[in-house]
Design a protein around this motif. Structure first.
Motif, PDB file in Angstrom:
ATOM      1  N   VAL A  79       0.857  -1.178   0.000  1.00 14.65           N
ATOM      2  CA  VAL A  79       0.000   0.000   0.000  1.00 14.65           C
ATOM      3  C   VAL A  79       0.896   1.231   0.000  1.00 14.65           C
ATOM      4  O   VAL A  79       1.736   1.394   0.883  1.00 14.65           O
ATOM      5  N   LEU A  80       0.717   2.107  -0.996  1.00 12.53           N
ATOM      6  CA  LEU A  80       1.488   3.341  -1.041  1.00 12.53           C
ATOM      7  C   LEU A  80       0.894   4.341  -0.061  1.00 12.53           C
ATOM      8  O   LEU A  80      -0.314   4.593  -0.073  1.00 12.53           O
ATOM      9  N   HIS A  81       1.720   4.903   0.800  1.00 12.09           N
ATOM     10  CA  HIS A  81       1.221   5.813   1.823  1.00 12.09           C
ATOM     11  C   HIS A  81       2.148   7.020   1.915  1.00 12.09           C
ATOM     12  O   HIS A  81       3.353   6.874   2.154  1.00 12.09           O
ATOM     13  N   HIS A  82       1.594   8.204   1.741  1.00 10.37           N
ATOM     14  CA  HIS A  82       2.394   9.420   1.801  1.00 10.37           C
ATOM     15  C   HIS A  82       2.647   9.834   3.249  1.00 10.37           C
ATOM     16  O   HIS A  82       1.717   9.895   4.055  1.00 10.37           O
ATOM     17  N   CYS A  83       3.889  10.111   3.567  1.00 12.08           N
ATOM     18  CA  CYS A  83       4.267  10.611   4.883  1.00 12.08           C
ATOM     19  C   CYS A  83       5.099  11.883   4.704  1.00 12.08           C
ATOM     20  O   CYS A  83       5.971  11.935   3.821  1.00 12.08           O
ATOM     21  N   PRO A  84       4.867  12.905   5.511  1.00 15.60           N
ATOM     22  CA  PRO A  84       5.648  14.142   5.410  1.00 15.60           C
ATOM     23  C   PRO A  84       7.139  13.872   5.637  1.00 15.60           C
ATOM     24  O   PRO A  84       7.520  13.077   6.494  1.00 15.60           O
ATOM     25  N   ILE A  85       7.983  14.545   4.856  1.00 20.27           N
ATOM     26  CA  ILE A  85       9.429  14.347   4.942  1.00 20.27           C
ATOM     27  C   ILE A  85      10.129  15.705   4.913  1.00 20.27           C
ATOM     28  O   ILE A  85       9.685  16.628   4.217  1.00 20.27           O
ATOM     29  N   ARG A  86      11.186  15.827   5.693  1.00 14.49           N
ATOM     30  CA  ARG A  86      11.982  17.046   5.647  1.00 14.49           C
ATOM     31  C   ARG A  86      13.465  16.694   5.707  1.00 14.49           C
ATOM     32  O   ARG A  86      13.854  15.682   6.301  1.00 14.49           O
ATOM     33  N   ARG A  87      14.256  17.533   5.085  1.00 16.07           N
ATOM     34  CA  ARG A  87      15.703  17.324   5.061  1.00 16.07           C
ATOM     35  C   ARG A  87      16.355  18.028   6.236  1.00 16.07           C
ATOM     36  O   ARG A  87      15.987  19.148   6.596  1.00 16.07           O
ATOM     37  N   LEU A  88      17.334  17.373   6.833  1.00 14.85           N
ATOM     38  CA  LEU A  88      18.188  17.994   7.840  1.00 14.85           C
ATOM     39  C   LEU A  88      19.429  18.554   7.155  1.00 14.85           C
ATOM     40  O   LEU A  88      19.933  17.974   6.190  1.00 14.85           O
ATOM     41  N   GLY A  89      19.950  19.638   7.657  1.00 19.59           N
ATOM     42  CA  GLY A  89      21.169  20.203   7.086  1.00 19.59           C
ATOM     43  C   GLY A  89      20.880  21.213   6.007  1.00 19.59           C
ATOM     44  O   GLY A  89      20.318  20.878   4.962  1.00 19.59           O
ATOM     45  N   LYS A  90      21.237  22.453   6.257  1.00 12.65           N
ATOM     46  CA  LYS A  90      20.926  23.537   5.321  1.00 12.65           C
ATOM     47  C   LYS A  90      22.175  24.163   4.709  1.00 12.65           C
ATOM     48  O   LYS A  90      22.068  25.094   3.913  1.00 12.65           O
ATOM     49  N   ASP A  91      23.363  23.683   5.079  1.00 10.63           N
ATOM     50  CA  ASP A  91      24.572  24.257   4.502  1.00 10.63           C
ATOM     51  C   ASP A  91      24.995  23.466   3.265  1.00 10.63           C
ATOM     52  O   ASP A  91      24.291  22.562   2.815  1.00 10.63           O
ATOM     53  N   GLU A  92      26.160  23.803   2.733  1.00  6.80           N
ATOM     54  CA  GLU A  92      26.611  23.178   1.490  1.00  6.80           C
ATOM     55  C   GLU A  92      27.341  21.860   1.728  1.00  6.80           C
ATOM     56  O   GLU A  92      27.779  21.201   0.779  1.00  6.80           O
ATOM     57  N   LEU A  93      27.462  21.439   2.981  1.00  6.87           N
ATOM     58  CA  LEU A  93      28.159  20.194   3.308  1.00  6.87           C
ATOM     59  C   LEU A  93      27.195  19.014   3.271  1.00  6.87           C
ATOM     60  O   LEU A  93      25.988  19.178   3.114  1.00  6.87           O
ATOM     61  N   HIS A  94      27.751  17.822   3.438  1.00  5.81           N
ATOM     62  CA  HIS A  94      26.967  16.595   3.389  1.00  5.81           C
ATOM     63  C   HIS A  94      26.850  16.017   4.798  1.00  5.81           C
ATOM     64  O   HIS A  94      27.758  16.162   5.623  1.00  5.81           O
ATOM     65  N   HIS A  95      25.742  15.319   5.056  1.00  5.36           N
ATOM     66  CA  HIS A  95      25.460  14.776   6.380  1.00  5.36           C
ATOM     67  C   HIS A  95      24.967  13.332   6.260  1.00  5.36           C
ATOM     68  O   HIS A  95      24.190  13.018   5.349  1.00  5.36           O
ATOM     69  N   PHE A  96      25.404  12.489   7.157  1.00  4.53           N
ATOM     70  CA  PHE A  96      24.897  11.112   7.222  1.00  4.53           C
ATOM     71  C   PHE A  96      25.140  10.590   8.627  1.00  4.53           C
ATOM     72  O   PHE A  96      25.892  11.178   9.407  1.00  4.53           O
ATOM     73  N   PHE A  97      24.489   9.478   8.935  1.00  3.69           N
ATOM     74  CA  PHE A  97      24.690   8.865  10.247  1.00  3.69           C
ATOM     75  C   PHE A  97      25.417   7.541  10.112  1.00  3.69           C
ATOM     76  O   PHE A  97      26.400   7.294  10.785  1.00  3.69           O
ATOM     77  N   GLY A  98      24.896   6.662   9.254  1.00  2.74           N
ATOM     78  CA  GLY A  98      25.502   5.347   9.118  1.00  2.74           C
ATOM     79  C   GLY A  98      24.480   4.250   9.281  1.00  2.74           C
ATOM     80  O   GLY A  98      23.465   4.239   8.576  1.00  2.74           O
TER      81      GLY A  98
END
Length: 431
Positions: A9-28
């Motif tokens: 079942v396709l279900h839409h969920c709100p999504i937002r990005r973290l990080g507003k600068d020009e660098l890259h972000h990840f956790f692992g």
């Protein structure tokens, strides 16, 4: 006879990005939540590039986002002990006083358990950092101890989760030593002791395929009560080809006692024949092998969810940590391929997971599975760059918030390596 529709079942969920600068972000990795125990701060790594061949001098910032302050990122330190798959093993110390987290670093020390590597414990409230001479794999929920392995060995056996070194991979790594394996690390004193060695593991329910192989352990996890440990014991004669890896799922007590074998996928390996070309193996062939045992995680103190074969059939299996071994299939018609799975921390009705890229669309699917109703919800599909290799790929690695309302992923679908928060309240709050 009524036919039950098991289509997602396709279900839409709100999504937002973290990080507003020009660098890259990840956790692992998927096995540790990014949120602190109060669901305030979100741990993250910040890097200057989306992908790169790792070098021992390539720095990464370690810190956290604050959603109550415009998702502002606070940098708390730097490290060069990391990889794209698991980061620097950044994780909260839930049982420690105040608000503390731990991560791996390189050191100049030539002594200690694993020379050149250690760990750092940072206190968010005081801003102080103290250092230990041993790198960590996973910290116990009670905050009293962690488990440690040799990342130089992992760089040889499973480069994706190891740490690179000056001069490349060591050429003198012993295949199955009796003085190395999984170590217990006291987080208060920094003292270590060996819990189980590779030689011990080779003797434990010995298989002939182990005799000429190099051995290692991965996916080490500690149950919520901190009184039981799971891990994957792996061995191979051909480290260049991951389809030649052999696997066992094992549990034990924190002192190394009461070791139990829950699953073994030892099988014939035609790839070991002379003339076989490991480079012919696709990036994700290993993850889709019918013999793969991967991504085990505690559901609670006694149950383990894992992708792997049991009695000749590969599925999501839920094991009971007991003897004789008991396992049941989870979502046999809905969950049909390997993923990174975790149960909701507040309601075991919900299982969060993902997929590896579809070979045609290069999209990964984010899945929320309703265990009670046997319904699969696809809550997002995310493009990945097909030119990324095993070592620098970006899996979604979905992680729950502590209240089970939010999910955090890593993704490159916007041609940057970034973290995203997805609100799943509309699903998990249903009756």
């Amino acid at each position: 006879m009524t036919t039950v529709d098991r289509s997602p079942v396709l279900h839409h969920c709100p999504i937002r990005r973290l990080g507003k600068d020009e660098l890259h972000h990840f956790f692992g990795y998927y096995d540790k939540t990014v949120w602190d125990r109060h669901d305030r701060y979100i741990l993250a790594n910040r890097v200057p590039v989306m992908n790169a061949d790792l070098r021992p001098d390539l720095q990464m910032e370690v810190g956290y986002f604050d959603p109550e302050n415009g998702d502002c990122f606070t940098s708390c330190g730097v490290t060069t002990a990391w990889n794209w798959q698991m980061g620097c093993q950044l994780q909260w110390l839930d049982g420690a006083p105040g608000l503390q987290f731990i991560y791996n670093v390189r050191t100049d020390r030539t002594d200690g358990l694993y020379p050149g590597f250690g760990s750092a414990i940072h206190d968010v409230h005081t801003g102080q950092t103290r250092y230990l001479d041993t790198p960590v794999y996973v910290a116990a929920p009670n905050g009293k101890y962690a488990l440690a392995v040799d990342y130089s060995r992992l760089f040889i056996t499973h480069e994706t989760i190891g740490y690179c070194e000056e001069g490349g991979k060591r050429s003198n790594m012993p295949l199955c030593p009796g003085d190395d394996g999984i170590h217990h690390l006291d987080l208060a004193t920094g003292t270590t002791r060996l819990l189980v060695s590779y030689a011990d593991l080779r003797r434990f329910h010995h298989r002939a395929s182990m005799d000429k192989a190099i051995h290692w352990v991965s996916h080490i996890e500690i149950n919520p009560s901190s009184n039981r440990i799971l891990f994957l014991h792996r061995w191979t004669e051909r480290v260049e080809d991951e389809t030649c890896f052999l696997h066992r799922l094992i549990t034990m007590d924190p002192d190394g006692g009461d070791m139990r074998l829950l699953e073994c996928s030892d099988h014939p390996l035609p790839q070991l024949a002379e003339g076989f070309d490991p480079s012919a193996v696709g990036t994700y062939d290993y993850e889709k092998s019918e013999y793969q045992i991967s991504h085990p995680l505690w559901r609670d103190d006694r149950h383990i969810i894992v992708w792997g074969p049991h009695r000749g059939s590969i599925h999501y299996h839920l094991y009971h940590d007991s003897e004789p071994v008991r396992a049941q299939v989870i979502g046999p018609d809905a969950l049909t391929e390997n993923g990174h799975m975790t149960y909701s921390p507040v309601d075991k009705r919900w299982l969060l997971t993902d997929t590896y890229p579809d070979p045609e669309s290069n999209q990964r699917t984010l899945i929320l599975y309703d265990v009670r109703e046997d319904v699969r919800y696809d809550i997002g599909r995310f493009y990945t760059d097909p030119t990324l290799r095993k070592e620098n790929r970006c899996d979604l690695h979905p992680r729950w918030s502590r209240d089970g309302k939010l999910v955090c992923i890593d993704s490159v679908h916007e041609h940057e390596r970034q973290m995203y928060v997805i609100d799943v309240t509309s699903l998990v709050d249903q009756d």
